[in-house]
Design an enzyme around this catalytic site. Sequence first.
Site, PDB file in Angstrom:
ATOM      1  N   GLU A 269     -37.648  58.845  75.199  1.00 31.79           N
ATOM      2  CA  GLU A 269     -37.445  60.190  74.650  1.00 31.79           C
ATOM      3  C   GLU A 269     -38.797  60.614  74.111  1.00 31.79           C
ATOM      4  O   GLU A 269     -39.259  60.096  73.101  1.00 31.79           O
ATOM      5  CB  GLU A 269     -36.359  60.168  73.566  1.00 31.79           C
ATOM      6  N   CYS A 303     -39.414  66.632  67.970  1.00 34.22           N
ATOM      7  CA  CYS A 303     -39.679  66.684  69.409  1.00 34.22           C
ATOM      8  C   CYS A 303     -39.024  67.898  70.055  1.00 34.22           C
ATOM      9  O   CYS A 303     -39.486  68.387  71.085  1.00 34.22           O
ATOM     10  CB  CYS A 303     -39.198  65.400  70.073  1.00 34.22           C
TER      11      CYS A 303
END
Length: 501
Positions: A269, A303
């Site tokens: 990720e 993110c």
Amino acid sequence: MSSSAMPDVPAPLTNLQFKYTKIFINNEWHSSVSGKKFPVFNPATEEKLCEVEEGDKEDVDKAVKAARQAFQIGSPWRTMDASERGRLLNKLADLIERDHLLLATMEAMNGGKLFSNAYLMDLGGCIKTLRYCAGWADKIQGRTIPMDGNFFTYTRSEPVGVCGQIIPWNFPLLMFLWKIGPALSCGNTVVVKPAEQTPLTALHMGSLIKEAGFPPGVVNIVPGYGPTAGAAISSHMDVDKVAFTGSTEVGKLIKEAAGKSNLKRVSLELGGKSPCIVFADADLDNAVEFAHQGVFYHQGQCCIAASRLFVEESIYDEFVRRSVERAKKYVLGNPLTPGVSQGPQIDKEQYEKILDLIESGKKEGAKLECGGGPWGNKGYFIQPTVFSDVTDDMRIAKEEIFGPVQQIMKFKSLDDVIKRANNTFYGLSAGIFTNDIDKAITVSSALQSGTVWVNCYSVVSAQCPFGGFKMSGNGRELGEYGFHEYTEVKTVTIKISQKNS
């Protein structure tokens, strides 16, 4: 949101002592093999909080050996009922609830996170994640298959084995539990490396894991640096899978190391440069607030940050005006102080990178609406910054900033904005604001993103899979899909004398 807006938040603990600073292997605390330690700091004050044992390859080897031993056939962990694994995860959630205030204070001190956000959002998410994973433990199952011929065929969902898990610094405790929750629910053992900036809550979790009753070696925690401890996990020949959350640059190194070693499974990720598209028919108040929170939450250190904001031409000026007005309401300061609504960046390296990108925006012709520089005399604080008149070729429109910087771009047509939104190496998330359901469905289908939010942003839950397209990574975390990352499917075929339907 500001601390004053949050209800039912107690005061943080004072005079916090950091009891757990060693390496956690086999339910015991160890000094590093090298004898080295590294300092851990408070980014709001730049003061050293404590020193932590610095794990490297030799310590990772010890942790992997313990994890492999705990995973052996016939071990207490492998012979444990799946429902008992779920009970242990629920017990761990109970212990986090007991230590809720301590852990939230630690997250705020070590990670620069607003205490109210740590207490309500992070710790609340941690507990919900563990309880969700606990519920899945005895529901991960195989199937029977009507194979041709006189055979009885079934599948087993088996744990992958020893899993290396490398945790980021922006959500240290939450990401720790996003990683270990599904892995343990499926019956794996783990070696965890927390980020060197923020190891303290992970190490406290070691004490809770032992207290909850997990067998020795099931969870091992090795604090250390990426190029040493992280690299040792990624390239280890006896690690069966590695999961990493962090930068795309490091994700590439991990995947390369996995391929050059034992072809271990990898889930990543990684970074993002997420588009957020606001159409003229949207609820403007709602869009402004969600877009604002989408990029300024946790000082922009997310993110999924809504870091490319596309606003339809006819409402552009008004949207910019309201966004600037909202950004100017921030109160910067120590994240443990009531009323503060923005804390520091995590460290000097990130601080300087963000300021450099802000300067590039000024030089390349974006209009600085507010902010644009450092704040205060101590700590890594940056003013909430809004740029308008941003074009797609500017660095601030292309590079992941990971800071409190909002860049607002203008668009004219649906086809144009879809093309521009997808014109990035990343594909983690996206947002759409419109009251036209046809437009919402059309655009959400066209966007190359692992998650698309409509008339909201940054809404994440343990029940929903999370992960990216393109260079934002591969694999999924959480939701039912997330458990597939931690299981292997085995087909078993048995010859029988006669098959009956």
